[in-house]
Design a protein around this motif. Structure first.
Motif, PDB file in Angstrom:
ATOM      1  N   VAL A 166       0.815  -1.219   0.000  1.00  0.00           N
ATOM      2  CA  VAL A 166       0.000   0.000   0.000  1.00  0.00           C
ATOM      3  C   VAL A 166       0.846   1.267   0.000  1.00  0.00           C
ATOM      4  N   TRP A 167       1.989   1.237   0.691  1.00  0.00           N
ATOM      5  CA  TRP A 167       2.822   2.435   0.695  1.00  0.00           C
ATOM      6  C   TRP A 167       3.498   2.653  -0.656  1.00  0.00           C
ATOM      7  N   TRP A 168       3.644   1.596  -1.450  1.00  0.00           N
ATOM      8  CA  TRP A 168       4.163   1.787  -2.805  1.00  0.00           C
ATOM      9  C   TRP A 168       3.190   2.644  -3.621  1.00  0.00           C
ATOM     10  N   VAL A 169       1.886   2.412  -3.422  1.00  0.00           N
ATOM     11  CA  VAL A 169       0.875   3.228  -4.106  1.00  0.00           C
ATOM     12  C   VAL A 169       1.077   4.701  -3.780  1.00  0.00           C
ATOM     13  N   VAL A 170       1.314   4.996  -2.503  1.00  0.00           N
ATOM     14  CA  VAL A 170       1.447   6.385  -2.054  1.00  0.00           C
ATOM     15  C   VAL A 170       2.733   7.005  -2.588  1.00  0.00           C
ATOM     16  N   VAL A 171       3.864   6.326  -2.387  1.00  0.00           N
ATOM     17  CA  VAL A 171       5.146   6.939  -2.762  1.00  0.00           C
ATOM     18  C   VAL A 171       5.306   7.038  -4.276  1.00  0.00           C
ATOM     19  N   SER A 172       4.786   6.081  -5.034  1.00  0.00           N
ATOM     20  CA  SER A 172       4.896   6.167  -6.490  1.00  0.00           C
ATOM     21  C   SER A 172       4.054   7.322  -7.025  1.00  0.00           C
ATOM     22  N   SER A 173       2.871   7.516  -6.435  1.00  0.00           N
ATOM     23  CA  SER A 173       2.023   8.654  -6.839  1.00  0.00           C
ATOM     24  C   SER A 173       2.689   9.972  -6.475  1.00  0.00           C
ATOM     25  N   LEU A 174       3.245  10.040  -5.273  1.00  0.00           N
ATOM     26  CA  LEU A 174       3.904  11.260  -4.825  1.00  0.00           C
ATOM     27  C   LEU A 174       5.157  11.543  -5.636  1.00  0.00           C
ATOM     28  N   GLY A 175       5.932  10.500  -5.914  1.00  0.00           N
ATOM     29  CA  GLY A 175       7.143  10.679  -6.719  1.00  0.00           C
ATOM     30  C   GLY A 175       6.829  11.182  -8.112  1.00  0.00           C
ATOM     31  N   SER A 176       5.789  10.624  -8.726  1.00  0.00           N
ATOM     32  CA  SER A 176       5.395  11.073 -10.068  1.00  0.00           C
ATOM     33  C   SER A 176       4.905  12.514 -10.046  1.00  0.00           C
ATOM     34  N   PHE A 177       4.160  12.871  -9.010  1.00  0.00           N
ATOM     35  CA  PHE A 177       3.664  14.237  -8.882  1.00  0.00           C
ATOM     36  C   PHE A 177       4.828  15.225  -8.733  1.00  0.00           C
ATOM     37  N   LEU A 178       5.783  14.906  -7.878  1.00  0.00           N
ATOM     38  CA  LEU A 178       6.917  15.797  -7.657  1.00  0.00           C
ATOM     39  C   LEU A 178       7.749  15.958  -8.933  1.00  0.00           C
ATOM     40  N   TYR A 179       7.920  14.869  -9.660  1.00  0.00           N
ATOM     41  CA  TYR A 179       8.721  14.968 -10.889  1.00  0.00           C
ATOM     42  C   TYR A 179       8.002  15.795 -11.949  1.00  0.00           C
ATOM     43  N   SER A 180       6.675  15.640 -12.038  1.00  0.00           N
ATOM     44  CA  SER A 180       5.917  16.407 -13.035  1.00  0.00           C
ATOM     45  C   SER A 180       5.945  17.905 -12.742  1.00  0.00           C
ATOM     46  N   ARG A 181       6.079  18.256 -11.454  1.00  0.00           N
ATOM     47  CA  ARG A 181       6.074  19.669 -11.079  1.00  0.00           C
ATOM     48  C   ARG A 181       7.476  20.273 -11.062  1.00  0.00           C
ATOM     49  N   THR A 182       8.489  19.496 -10.689  1.00  0.00           N
ATOM     50  CA  THR A 182       9.844  20.052 -10.492  1.00  0.00           C
ATOM     51  C   THR A 182      10.861  19.556 -11.506  1.00  0.00           C
ATOM     52  N   HIS A 183      10.584  18.388 -12.131  1.00  0.00           N
ATOM     53  CA  HIS A 183      11.549  17.736 -13.036  1.00  0.00           C
ATOM     54  C   HIS A 183      12.891  17.489 -12.339  1.00  0.00           C
ATOM     55  N   SER A 184      12.833  17.356 -11.022  1.00  0.00           N
ATOM     56  CA  SER A 184      14.030  17.071 -10.241  1.00  0.00           C
ATOM     57  C   SER A 184      14.040  15.591  -9.862  1.00  0.00           C
ATOM     58  N   VAL A 185      15.050  14.879 -10.333  1.00  0.00           N
ATOM     59  CA  VAL A 185      15.171  13.457 -10.012  1.00  0.00           C
ATOM     60  C   VAL A 185      15.431  13.258  -8.528  1.00  0.00           C
ATOM     61  N   VAL A 186      16.242  14.138  -7.949  1.00  0.00           N
ATOM     62  CA  VAL A 186      16.587  14.025  -6.530  1.00  0.00           C
ATOM     63  C   VAL A 186      15.354  14.211  -5.655  1.00  0.00           C
ATOM     64  N   LEU A 187      14.586  15.261  -5.931  1.00  0.00           N
ATOM     65  CA  LEU A 187      13.403  15.537  -5.127  1.00  0.00           C
ATOM     66  C   LEU A 187      12.355  14.442  -5.294  1.00  0.00           C
ATOM     67  N   SER A 188      12.164  13.973  -6.515  1.00  0.00           N
ATOM     68  CA  SER A 188      11.157  12.929  -6.746  1.00  0.00           C
ATOM     69  C   SER A 188      11.597  11.582  -6.202  1.00  0.00           C
ATOM     70  N   ALA A 189      12.910  11.419  -5.932  1.00  0.00           N
ATOM     71  CA  ALA A 189      13.404  10.165  -5.363  1.00  0.00           C
ATOM     72  C   ALA A 189      13.244  10.117  -3.846  1.00  0.00           C
ATOM     73  N   ALA A 190      13.001  11.273  -3.216  1.00  0.00           N
ATOM     74  CA  ALA A 190      12.890  11.335  -1.755  1.00  0.00           C
ATOM     75  C   ALA A 190      11.795  10.422  -1.203  1.00  0.00           C
ATOM     76  N   PRO A 191      10.586  10.378  -1.816  1.00  0.00           N
ATOM     77  CA  PRO A 191       9.557   9.471  -1.279  1.00  0.00           C
ATOM     78  C   PRO A 191       9.982   8.004  -1.295  1.00  0.00           C
ATOM     79  N   TYR A 192      10.761   7.607  -2.296  1.00  0.00           N
ATOM     80  CA  TYR A 192      11.200   6.215  -2.368  1.00  0.00           C
ATOM     81  C   TYR A 192      12.205   5.888  -1.268  1.00  0.00           C
ATOM     82  N   LEU A 193      13.022   6.862  -0.899  1.00  0.00           N
ATOM     83  CA  LEU A 193      13.946   6.666   0.217  1.00  0.00           C
ATOM     84  C   LEU A 193      13.163   6.511   1.523  1.00  0.00           C
ATOM     85  N   LEU A 194      12.151   7.343   1.707  1.00  0.00           N
ATOM     86  CA  LEU A 194      11.306   7.225   2.890  1.00  0.00           C
ATOM     87  C   LEU A 194      10.567   5.892   2.904  1.00  0.00           C
TER      88      LEU A 194
END
Length: 339
Positions: free
Chosen positions: A121-149
């Protein structure tokens, strides 16, 4: 397996001794990792941010927990808190370990349900959040943060299960890996917009499938109540044995939640459209409502009545979050705007 189990016990002992001061933290983490927390905590929080992600959380939690139940019936995994006494390998030196209120679960131990459902279930959350962050910032580092968490959260849940003697390390690892795979696969197959018949049929299939497997194993002479007897025998306190941790409680929770999800989408297709402030209000009210629904006392005798009411309780959960509370908030705010 004896060597693996033995090393797991010594690991749990070392973990308890070295991190005993963090006992409250580990108990909180194991509570957050409880499969029912996916329905009662994560679902409302996710739904009022993203409706699709919220529906996905219920879907993935129910399917992954059902598969965990079936796997446990087939794999016959031991749990540390009863294996220490049953193995008779620690006569000369008893491990210095302690049990906790969350320790004495009555189902088999492999794979870990907490780790498996949390990973899914947390994969659902972090993958959605990671995709959202990348679409808004185009930052690989920032969008990778949810996966680290995500990784840190899974490690914490796994360690907490070892700490309280609910699982051996290999059971936690197996649950985490399986849950991750299920999260990836199931998150691409979210049943949005499906008719009520789909959810009714799917819920019935899960129920009948589990009961058929249970009856088949019993017919082969396999006693599936073995883990319940061992849990009652070796649990430090009788009151720590709870019927809501039994395998059939998981089954009725999953079937009830899926049927409730179908009913919620049937009553209000697409859900209520609310601005951010009413969404936040809906989240607060829904969370309080689910808290009280979860605390409703259920009679444990006869067990059939308990499981029936437990089923109804989780049918109510999606209704409350997706239909009733946001509907009332919408009506209240809509009237206020008209005035």
């Amino acid at each position: 397996m004896e060597e693996i189990y033995t090393q797991g016990v010594w690991m749990a002992e070392a973990l308890q001794q070295r991190t005993r001061s963090q006992e409250k933290f580990w108990l909180l983490v194991t509570h957050i990792g409880d499969p029912k927390a996916a329905f009662l905590l994560l679902f409302p929080f996710t739904y009022f941010i993203s409706k699709r992600a919220g529906v996905a959380v219920v879907w993935v939690a129910a399917v992954s927990e059902w598969l965990n139940l079936v796997s446990k019936w087939i794999l016959f995994g031991e749990r540390p808190f009863w294996w220490i006494g049953e193995s008779r390998l620690f006569v000369n030196r008893q491990p210095n370990v302690h049990q906790f209120p969350s320790t004495c679960e009555t189902g088999p131990g492999s794979p870990s349900g907490h780790a498996m459902v949390s990973a899914a279930v947390w994969w659902v959350v972090v993958s959605s959040l990671g995709s959202f962050l990348y679409s808004r910032t185009h930052s690989v580092v920032l969008s990778a943060a949810p996966y680290l968490l995500y990784v840190l959260m899974l490690v914490a849940v796994g360690v907490s299960r070892i700490f309280i003697l609910a699982h051996f390390p290999h059971q936690v690892v197996a649950g985490s890996i399986t849950g991750f795979i299920l999260g990836v696969v199931l998150s691409h197959r979210v049943p949005e917009g499906r008719p009520l018949l789909f959810f009714f049929s799917f819920s019935i299939c899960l129920l009948l499938g589990a009961l058929t497997l249970h009856a088949g194993l019993q017919h082969l002479g396999i006693n599936l109540s073995w883990s319940i007897a061992l849990a009652k025998k070796w649990c430090s306190r009788a009151e720590w044995i709870r019927l809501d941790t039994a395998p059939f409680s998981s089954l009725t929770r999953d079937c009830g939640a899926l049927l409730g999800l179908g009913l919620a989408q049937y009553w209000k297709p697409g859900g209520w459209s609310l601005p951010w402030a009413p969404r936040a209000l809906s989240l607060a009210i829904s969370s309080m409502g689910l808290y009280h629904v979860n605390r409703l006392p259920l009679p444990v005798r006869p067990q059939g009545l308990f499981y029936g009411l437990f089923f109804v309780k989780f049918v109510i959960v999606p209704q409350l979050v997706m239909v009733l509370v946001p509907g009332l908030v919408y009506l209240f705010t809509h009237k206020k705007k008209k005035d």
